[in-house]
Design an enzyme around this catalytic site. Sequence first.
Site, PDB file in Angstrom:
ATOM      1  N   ASP A 114      36.447  35.465  74.418  1.00 50.32           N
ATOM      2  CA  ASP A 114      35.055  35.281  74.844  1.00 50.32           C
ATOM      3  C   ASP A 114      34.563  36.592  75.462  1.00 50.32           C
ATOM      4  OD1 ASP A 114      32.738  33.808  75.441  1.00 50.32           O
ATOM      5  OD2 ASP A 114      33.506  33.149  77.387  1.00 50.32           O
ATOM      6  N   HIS A 171      24.616  32.753  82.600  1.00 54.28           N
ATOM      7  CA  HIS A 171      25.937  32.359  83.111  1.00 54.28           C
ATOM      8  C   HIS A 171      25.853  31.950  84.581  1.00 54.28           C
ATOM      9  CE1 HIS A 171      27.461  35.056  79.727  1.00 54.28           C
ATOM     10  NE2 HIS A 171      27.956  33.865  79.466  1.00 54.28           N
ATOM     11  N   HIS A 217      25.553  30.186  74.976  1.00 49.88           N
ATOM     12  CA  HIS A 217      26.322  30.529  76.183  1.00 49.88           C
ATOM     13  C   HIS A 217      25.545  30.019  77.397  1.00 49.88           C
ATOM     14  CE1 HIS A 217      29.392  33.576  74.750  1.00 49.88           C
ATOM     15  NE2 HIS A 217      28.722  33.291  73.642  1.00 49.88           N
ATOM     16  N   GLY A 218      26.226  30.044  78.544  1.00 48.13           N
ATOM     17  CA  GLY A 218      25.536  29.685  79.787  1.00 48.13           C
ATOM     18  C   GLY A 218      25.011  28.266  79.762  1.00 48.13           C
ATOM     19  N   SER A 246      26.386  25.353  81.049  1.00 43.86           N
ATOM     20  CA  SER A 246      26.832  24.361  82.041  1.00 43.86           C
ATOM     21  C   SER A 246      25.651  23.612  82.648  1.00 43.86           C
ATOM     22  CB  SER A 246      27.633  25.054  83.164  1.00 43.86           C
ATOM     23  OG  SER A 246      28.960  25.266  82.738  1.00 43.86           O
TER      24      SER A 246
HETATM   25  P1  13P Z   1      28.411  28.760  82.067  1.00 47.45           P
HETATM   26  O1  13P Z   1      28.487  29.758  83.165  1.00 47.45           O
HETATM   27  O2  13P Z   1      27.069  28.130  82.000  1.00 47.45           O
HETATM   28  O3  13P Z   1      29.503  27.754  82.112  1.00 47.45           O
HETATM   29  O4  13P Z   1      28.588  29.562  80.688  1.00 47.45           O
HETATM   30  C1  13P Z   1      29.861  29.935  80.241  1.00 47.45           C
HETATM   31  C2  13P Z   1      29.843  30.898  79.114  1.00 47.45           C
HETATM   32  O5  13P Z   1      28.829  31.190  78.500  1.00 47.45           O
HETATM   33  C3  13P Z   1      31.124  31.507  78.752  1.00 47.45           C
HETATM   34  O6  13P Z   1      30.998  32.434  77.733  1.00 47.45           O
HETATM   35  O1  G3H Z   2      30.990  34.280  80.260  1.00 48.46           O
HETATM   36  C1  G3H Z   2      31.977  33.766  80.722  1.00 48.46           C
HETATM   37  C2  G3H Z   2      32.240  33.481  82.098  1.00 48.46           C
HETATM   38  O2  G3H Z   2      31.699  32.375  82.659  1.00 48.46           O
HETATM   39  C3  G3H Z   2      32.480  34.637  82.984  1.00 48.46           C
HETATM   40  O3  G3H Z   2      33.839  34.652  82.940  1.00 48.46           O
HETATM   41  O4  G3H Z   2      34.508  35.578  85.144  1.00 48.46           O
HETATM   42  O5  G3H Z   2      36.136  35.217  83.270  1.00 48.46           O
HETATM   43  O6  G3H Z   2      34.449  37.058  83.109  1.00 48.46           O
HETATM   44  P1  G3H Z   2      34.760  35.714  83.682  1.00 48.46           P
HETATM   45 ZN    ZN Z   3      29.165  33.507  77.796  1.00 47.59          ZN
END
Ligand code: 13P
Ligand code: G3H
Ligand code: ZN
Length: 307
Positions: A81, A178, A208-209, A211
């Site tokens: 990721d 995020h 992404h992001g 949650s």
């Molecule tokens: P969240 O911070 O919203 O959980 O997103 C996670 C994410 O995009 C990891 O790549």
């Molecule tokens: O994008 C992903 C995460 O939520 C940030 O993860 O703290 O492991 O870099 P990390």
């Molecule tokens: Zn992400």
Amino acid sequence: MLVTNKELLVNAQRGAYAVGAFNIQNLESLRAVVEAAVEELSPVIIAITPSAIKYAGLEYLATLVKKAADLSPIPMSLHLDHGTDIETIIKCIDAGFTSVMIDGSHLPFKENVCLTRRVVELAHPRGVSVEGELGRLAGIEEKAIVEREAILTDPEEASEFVKLTGVDALAISIGTSHGAYKFKGEPQLDFERLRLIREKVNVPLVLHGASSVPQWIIEKATKYGAKLEGAKGIPEEHIRLAISMGITKINIDTDLRLAFTAAIREVLMTSPEEFDPRKILGPAVKAMKDVVKEKIRLFGSYGKGGL
Ligand code: 13P
Ligand code: G3H
Ligand code: ZN
């Protein structure tokens, strides 16, 4: 069984559901994700960031995930990721990752295309799928309209990016970010932009992001001493709408972190005599597992792990 993201996401696209990509960084988070996916018979993406690799070690994490995949009846992928450089990508492919993300979203368009194209040329001959990102994930609320436009994914550019790079999946920016503080006011996502991107791009799209920052978890964590004032995520109905409009991979990290933290805080506050790590971490695994199960139901991937 270990498969690529491409296999998982093409099926999801056909079936109009999404596959969850859950971030793990140790045995506890891996167990929570895998046990939940197995019990729900769901395909799942095990996501590992460069900072998780720094924390736990590439070989340890890759070995754990590959063993979990061998032992599980459901299809799962081992995914990097937010990879940012070629060196990490090569190390991950060598360690057995079946999918990598190259995040060139901070670069100018042409540089992002060049970097992503190079990763595709490295990964595809080795049977590894590639996710690229176009548009930046950042808080957009207070930004002026011109600045928002520069951050969010441009549909025309998205179409060109996919053609020029050959990526298997594209992460887009429609207003998510995020972490636990996604919005100050009302949650806002640009669904019209998602519609236009979907019209022009046929590879699986990634959010992404994503949650939701469930308020009951925030309340529980706060009850046991956490300071999380103002935490706010993406409402579940927005996630459902995004899936119905073509999002097929959804990244979740923050909700697992919150569940983990709330559970640990509860044990430490209510059983101050406890010092056995297993008694402290066990409830945290259970709390993360419950979150993963809820996501699997929300994303519609329940029961889809028979391939
Ligand atoms: P969240 O911070 O919203 O959980 O997103 C996670 C994410 O995009 C990891 O790549
Ligand atoms: O994008 C992903 C995460 O939520 C940030 O993860 O703290 O492991 O870099 P990390
Ligand atoms: Zn992400």
